[in-house]
Design an enzyme around this catalytic site. Structure first.
Site, PDB file in Angstrom:
ATOM      1  N   SER A 149      71.124  58.204 -36.058  1.00 64.31           N
ATOM      2  CA  SER A 149      71.071  59.645 -35.816  1.00 64.31           C
ATOM      3  C   SER A 149      71.578  59.924 -34.411  1.00 64.31           C
ATOM      4  O   SER A 149      71.530  59.042 -33.542  1.00 64.31           O
ATOM      5  CB  SER A 149      69.639  60.159 -35.958  1.00 64.31           C
ATOM      6  N   TYR A 162      60.630  59.964 -33.712  1.00 68.58           N
ATOM      7  CA  TYR A 162      61.820  59.805 -34.553  1.00 68.58           C
ATOM      8  C   TYR A 162      62.981  59.243 -33.737  1.00 68.58           C
ATOM      9  O   TYR A 162      63.648  58.290 -34.158  1.00 68.58           O
ATOM     10  CB  TYR A 162      62.194  61.160 -35.144  1.00 68.58           C
TER      11      TYR A 162
END
Length: 294
Positions: A149, A162
């Site tokens: 990501s 995250y």
């Protein structure tokens, strides 16, 4: 950075085999459909068979759903054995480690269980699956794709857990890529920005429940930035790109003669990857705060 160009699908006598985790919806489902349409035999890891049936119904080509929870090591072992039986000596030509979750909240008050859960799925699950399929990857001269990501190299506030998992994948990809080079096994890291997937409806629900389970002091201290975060989450889907863009990058990573080591996908990811290299941290912090309205 130019988007990866993939060649038209070609038919081969023996099917190319790939295992995709987290294929129920979103990016994983888009990858399954695109690769199946290009002649791959896709073993699609899903949590419920209903999801697998829906995936097959909307796809061309061969998709074989397998019930796969990446936190269940015995289940991983069983699924990989089943896949190996079906692939035979051909092995796997690819594994796409896509399964993952994102839980938002101020790090100061985030329950440790929520932090640990993200590492359990996004990192430990990925490593367990990769270790389990390595004999099949070796047999099939396959490739390994990790779903990272843009939060892995430029993490937004309230996504520390995250982002930490995705930053871990940056290290794993770098190390594994060099370790496996003697056998010609390529490792690619996909770095998507904002993507139009069901995660945003889940994020809106999570934003509404952000303070649940946290002490009153959390709401008192973080009420203003959390309100700004909720507004930003509402806007993101309109700016996000389709998951097929990510599937295209995954396809290039699996099929290209010269796959890239990293694939930033989306303008936000491409720009972000450049900014972290040339903009001082303090200035970048200021930019992020302005963009988020905090």
């Amino acid at each position: 950075m130019n988007a990866p160009q993939i060649m038209p699908a070609t038919s081969t006598a023996a099917p190319r085999n790939v295992l995709i985790t987290g294929a129920s919806t979103g990016i994983g489902a888009a990858c399954a459909r695109m690769l199946a349409g290009r002649g791959w035999r896709v073993f699609a890891g899903v949590r419920k068979m209903q999801d697998g049936e829906a995936l097959m119904a909307g796809s061309e080509g061969q998709i074989i759903p397998v019930i796969l929870d990446v936190t269940n090591r015995e289940q991983i072992k069983t699924v990989v054995q089943e896949v190996g039986t079906q692939c035979g000596t051909a092995g796997l030509q690819g594994v796409v480690n896509n399964a993952g979750i994102a839980l938002a909240g101020p790090l100061e008050f985030m329950p440790m269980e929520a932090f640990e859960r993200q590492f359990e799925i996004n990192v430990l699950g990925l490593v367990t699956v990769t270790q389990a399929v390595m004999p099949l990857i070796r047999a099939g001269h396959g490739r390994i794709v990790l779903m990272g990501s843009n939060s892995g190299f430029m993490c937004e506030p309230f996504l520390a857990g995250y982002g930490a998992t995705k930053h871990a994948l940056e290290a794993i990809a770098d190390s594994l890529r060099i370790e496996l080079r003697p056998w010609g096994i390529d490792v690619a890291l996909i770095e998507p920005g904002a993507i139009k997937t069901p995660i945003w409806s889940k994020s809106r629900e999570a934003a509404e429940q952000l303070f649940v389970g946290m002490p009153p002091e959390c709401e008192k201290l973080y009420a203003t930035p959390i309100t700004a975060l909720r507004k930003m989450v509402e806007k993101v889907p309109s700016m996000a790109i389709p998951p097929e863009r990510v599937a295209k990058a995954v396809t290039h990573a699996l099929e290209s003669r010269w796959p890239r080591t990293r694939y930033p996908v989306g303008l936000d990811s491409i720009v972000g990857s450049l900014l972290v290299k040339i903009v001082p941290d303090r200035l970048l912090d200021w930019v992020i705060r302005k963009v988020m309205g905090i």
